[in-house]
Write a protein that holds these residues in place. Structure first.
Motif, PDB file in Angstrom:
ATOM      1  N   ALA A 170      -4.809   7.620   4.843  1.00  0.00           N
ATOM      2  CA  ALA A 170      -5.579   7.166   3.680  1.00  0.00           C
ATOM      3  C   ALA A 170      -4.802   6.147   2.869  1.00  0.00           C
ATOM      4  O   ALA A 170      -4.752   6.225   1.642  1.00  0.00           O
ATOM      5  N   VAL A 171      -4.204   5.184   3.542  1.00  0.00           N
ATOM      6  CA  VAL A 171      -3.355   4.187   2.881  1.00  0.00           C
ATOM      7  C   VAL A 171      -3.786   2.756   3.191  1.00  0.00           C
ATOM      8  O   VAL A 171      -3.898   1.920   2.287  1.00  0.00           O
ATOM      9  N   VAL A 172      -4.033   2.458   4.452  1.00  0.00           N
ATOM     10  CA  VAL A 172      -4.190   1.070   4.874  1.00  0.00           C
ATOM     11  C   VAL A 172      -5.498   0.462   4.378  1.00  0.00           C
ATOM     12  O   VAL A 172      -5.650  -0.757   4.329  1.00  0.00           O
ATOM     13  N   ASP A 173      -6.434   1.298   3.952  1.00  0.00           N
ATOM     14  CA  ASP A 173      -7.658   0.786   3.332  1.00  0.00           C
ATOM     15  C   ASP A 173      -7.337  -0.035   2.086  1.00  0.00           C
ATOM     16  O   ASP A 173      -8.111  -0.910   1.685  1.00  0.00           O
ATOM     17  N   TYR A 174      -6.199   0.228   1.463  1.00  0.00           N
ATOM     18  CA  TYR A 174      -5.797  -0.502   0.259  1.00  0.00           C
ATOM     19  C   TYR A 174      -5.030  -1.786   0.582  1.00  0.00           C
ATOM     20  O   TYR A 174      -4.682  -2.541  -0.331  1.00  0.00           O
ATOM     21  N   VAL A 175      -4.729  -2.020   1.860  1.00  0.00           N
ATOM     22  CA  VAL A 175      -3.992  -3.211   2.271  1.00  0.00           C
ATOM     23  C   VAL A 175      -4.995  -4.303   2.655  1.00  0.00           C
ATOM     24  O   VAL A 175      -5.796  -4.114   3.575  1.00  0.00           O
ATOM     25  N   PRO A 176      -4.987  -5.430   1.961  1.00  0.00           N
ATOM     26  CA  PRO A 176      -5.968  -6.476   2.266  1.00  0.00           C
ATOM     27  C   PRO A 176      -5.611  -7.231   3.541  1.00  0.00           C
ATOM     28  O   PRO A 176      -4.460  -7.205   4.004  1.00  0.00           O
ATOM     29  N   GLU A 177      -6.608  -7.891   4.097  1.00  0.00           N
ATOM     30  CA  GLU A 177      -6.345  -8.814   5.196  1.00  0.00           C
ATOM     31  C   GLU A 177      -5.706 -10.086   4.629  1.00  0.00           C
ATOM     32  O   GLU A 177      -5.959 -10.453   3.489  1.00  0.00           O
ATOM     33  N   PRO A 178      -4.851 -10.771   5.416  1.00  0.00           N
ATOM     34  CA  PRO A 178      -4.496 -10.512   6.823  1.00  0.00           C
ATOM     35  C   PRO A 178      -3.336  -9.534   7.001  1.00  0.00           C
ATOM     36  O   PRO A 178      -2.916  -9.282   8.122  1.00  0.00           O
ATOM     37  N   ALA A 179      -2.817  -8.971   5.895  1.00  0.00           N
ATOM     38  CA  ALA A 179      -1.666  -8.074   5.999  1.00  0.00           C
ATOM     39  C   ALA A 179      -2.001  -6.835   6.825  1.00  0.00           C
ATOM     40  O   ALA A 179      -1.150  -6.300   7.552  1.00  0.00           O
ATOM     41  N   ARG A 180      -3.257  -6.352   6.731  1.00  0.00           N
ATOM     42  CA  ARG A 180      -3.647  -5.161   7.479  1.00  0.00           C
ATOM     43  C   ARG A 180      -3.568  -5.406   8.984  1.00  0.00           C
ATOM     44  O   ARG A 180      -3.006  -4.596   9.731  1.00  0.00           O
ATOM     45  N   SER A 181      -4.129  -6.519   9.436  1.00  0.00           N
ATOM     46  CA  SER A 181      -4.085  -6.833  10.868  1.00  0.00           C
ATOM     47  C   SER A 181      -2.665  -7.098  11.343  1.00  0.00           C
ATOM     48  O   SER A 181      -2.294  -6.720  12.463  1.00  0.00           O
ATOM     49  N   ALA A 182      -1.860  -7.731  10.484  1.00  0.00           N
ATOM     50  CA  ALA A 182      -0.468  -7.990  10.842  1.00  0.00           C
ATOM     51  C   ALA A 182       0.293  -6.688  11.040  1.00  0.00           C
ATOM     52  O   ALA A 182       1.103  -6.551  11.972  1.00  0.00           O
ATOM     53  N   PHE A 183       0.017  -5.708  10.176  1.00  0.00           N
ATOM     54  CA  PHE A 183       0.654  -4.407  10.319  1.00  0.00           C
ATOM     55  C   PHE A 183       0.246  -3.743  11.630  1.00  0.00           C
ATOM     56  O   PHE A 183       1.099  -3.238  12.375  1.00  0.00           O
ATOM     57  N   ALA A 184      -1.043  -3.734  11.937  1.00  0.00           N
ATOM     58  CA  ALA A 184      -1.513  -3.097  13.162  1.00  0.00           C
ATOM     59  C   ALA A 184      -0.889  -3.747  14.392  1.00  0.00           C
ATOM     60  O   ALA A 184      -0.480  -3.058  15.335  1.00  0.00           O
ATOM     61  N   GLU A 185      -0.800  -5.059  14.376  1.00  0.00           N
ATOM     62  CA  GLU A 185      -0.207  -5.765  15.518  1.00  0.00           C
ATOM     63  C   GLU A 185       1.270  -5.420  15.660  1.00  0.00           C
ATOM     64  O   GLU A 185       1.763  -5.186  16.770  1.00  0.00           O
ATOM     65  N   ARG A 186       1.972  -5.357  14.527  1.00  0.00           N
ATOM     66  CA  ARG A 186       3.403  -5.073  14.572  1.00  0.00           C
ATOM     67  C   ARG A 186       3.671  -3.645  15.036  1.00  0.00           C
ATOM     68  O   ARG A 186       4.537  -3.392  15.881  1.00  0.00           O
ATOM     69  N   VAL A 187       2.924  -2.692  14.511  1.00  0.00           N
ATOM     70  CA  VAL A 187       3.224  -1.299  14.831  1.00  0.00           C
ATOM     71  C   VAL A 187       2.880  -0.986  16.292  1.00  0.00           C
ATOM     72  O   VAL A 187       3.541  -0.156  16.929  1.00  0.00           O
ATOM     73  N   ARG A 188       1.882  -1.677  16.846  1.00  0.00           N
ATOM     74  CA  ARG A 188       1.560  -1.477  18.272  1.00  0.00           C
ATOM     75  C   ARG A 188       2.705  -1.929  19.169  1.00  0.00           C
ATOM     76  O   ARG A 188       2.857  -1.427  20.288  1.00  0.00           O
ATOM     77  N   ALA A 189       3.494  -2.882  18.702  1.00  0.00           N
ATOM     78  CA  ALA A 189       4.570  -3.442  19.522  1.00  0.00           C
ATOM     79  C   ALA A 189       5.876  -2.658  19.410  1.00  0.00           C
ATOM     80  O   ALA A 189       6.830  -2.945  20.133  1.00  0.00           O
ATOM     81  N   LEU A 190       5.934  -1.682  18.535  1.00  0.00           N
ATOM     82  CA  LEU A 190       7.178  -0.936  18.328  1.00  0.00           C
ATOM     83  C   LEU A 190       7.459   0.017  19.491  1.00  0.00           C
ATOM     84  O   LEU A 190       6.533   0.484  20.165  1.00  0.00           O
TER      85      LEU A 190
END
Length: 327
Positions: A252-272
């Motif tokens: 219940a956190v990332v809903d508060y993160v606006p784009e494009p930061a939200r997509s950047a986070f998802a892309e980064r965490v998938r690569a970890l």
């Protein structure tokens, strides 16, 4: 955002979020939605500071819980500077330990021990998933128990289907850390008061659970660093011990993160080099929502619990139930 846009947000909160969970907040939100004076107060704040939870918690922190909408209006207009100051200084950092009931079975299924890294960690109470006890009751009558066994707070969860096969001590945590724009300190009484103000007024069980979690956390406070999730993620990942399974989690956190930061986070965490455990509303990650084989429940708010982008379950807003999914 126009006055009508803010009014729509409050009507949505009343009719979807609060209905069935907080009769008082439902009334307060509907009252704000129909009150031009209150809407004008909110329009004077930055868009991210207009949320119902933030307004209601700030008013309660300043002057206690109002009995109805007239009481809320009296607080806001009688002590406007104080209420606005709290809203500008604070965030809706609800730190609900009950949400760990959704996370625990997924964490238990991973190779142990774990290195937990939570983004949007607030005071870090959801970083303590291994320190709570759990009781799952399945719709078939089955009951399983897991987690800590030393008198820890018990998180109870109803399951649509068989109770998950968890056992005591199934999750071992070798390292844990969190990131938050404004970390809260479990040892600071003002921060604790704010966390209590964020608990909806009728939900006494949640309040007791929060107090128990705070007491537990104060014995060994979780580390939560200040900063943006995208800017601090790599540095903390580098600290995780090599012999532990890295899990980046959030609820219940990332809903508060606006784009494009939200997509950047998802892309980064998938690569970890580890796992990504998310517990968010379905619209937050469209790629995850696209993998759902059934829609979220319509009659109450539900999160989608997903591991590495694969939906595992629908879970309750405060952790009281879960519905396992096939994906």
């Amino acid at each position: 955002m126009s006055l009508e846009g803010t009014a729509q947000d409050y009507r949505f909160f009343a009719n979807v979020m609060a209905r069935g969970s907080s009769p008082l907040y439902e009334r307060l939100a509907l009252g704000v939605a129909g009150d031009a004076g209150m809407l004008e107060v909110l329009e004077g704040l930055p868009p991210e500071k207009r949320q119902p939870n933030l307004l209601f918690a700030a008013a309660r922190l300043v002057a206690g819980t109002p009995e109805g909408y007239r009481g809320l209006r009296d607080i806001v207009f009688g002590r406007r500077d104080e209420v606005v100051a709290v809203m500008l200084a604070r965030r809706t950092q609800t730190n609900e330990p009950g949400r760990c009931a959704g996370l625990y079975p997924a964490l238990a299924a991973l190779p142990q021990p774990l290195a937990l890294l939570e983004v949007g960690a607030s005071a870090g109470l959801c970083l303590l998933a291994d320190r709570y006890a759990y009781e799952y009751t399945g719709s078939d009558g089955s009951v399983t128990r897991g987690g800590a066994t030393d008198g820890a707070p018990v998180l109870r969860c109803r399951v649509d289907g068989p109770a998950p096969a968890v056992t005591p001590g199934a999750v071992a945590v070798a390292w844990r850390a969190g990131i938050d724009l404004n970390p809260l300190d479990v040892t600071d009484e003002e921060d604790a008061h704010w966390l209590r103000a964020l608990v909806w007024p009728e939900q006494r069980e949640r309040r007791a659970r929060l107090d128990a979690a705070l007491e537990l956390a104060r014995r060994d406070p979780p580390r939560v660093v200040a900063g943006d999730l995208n800017e601090r993620l790599d540095a903390l990942v580098a600290e995780a011990p090599a012999g532990a399974t890295l899990v980046v989690l959030h609820t219940a956190v990332v809903d508060y993160v606006p784009e494009p930061a939200r997509s950047a986070f998802a892309e980064r965490v998938r690569a970890l080099p580890g796992h990504w455990l998310s517990q968010e509303m379905a619209h937050v990650f469209p790629a995850i929502a696209a993998r759902l084989l059934e829609p979220p429940p319509r009659d109450e708010v539900a999160y989608v619990l997903a591991l590495d982008g694969r939906p595992l379950a629908f879970t309750a807003m405060h952790g009281s139930w879960q519905r396992p999914l096939v994906s």
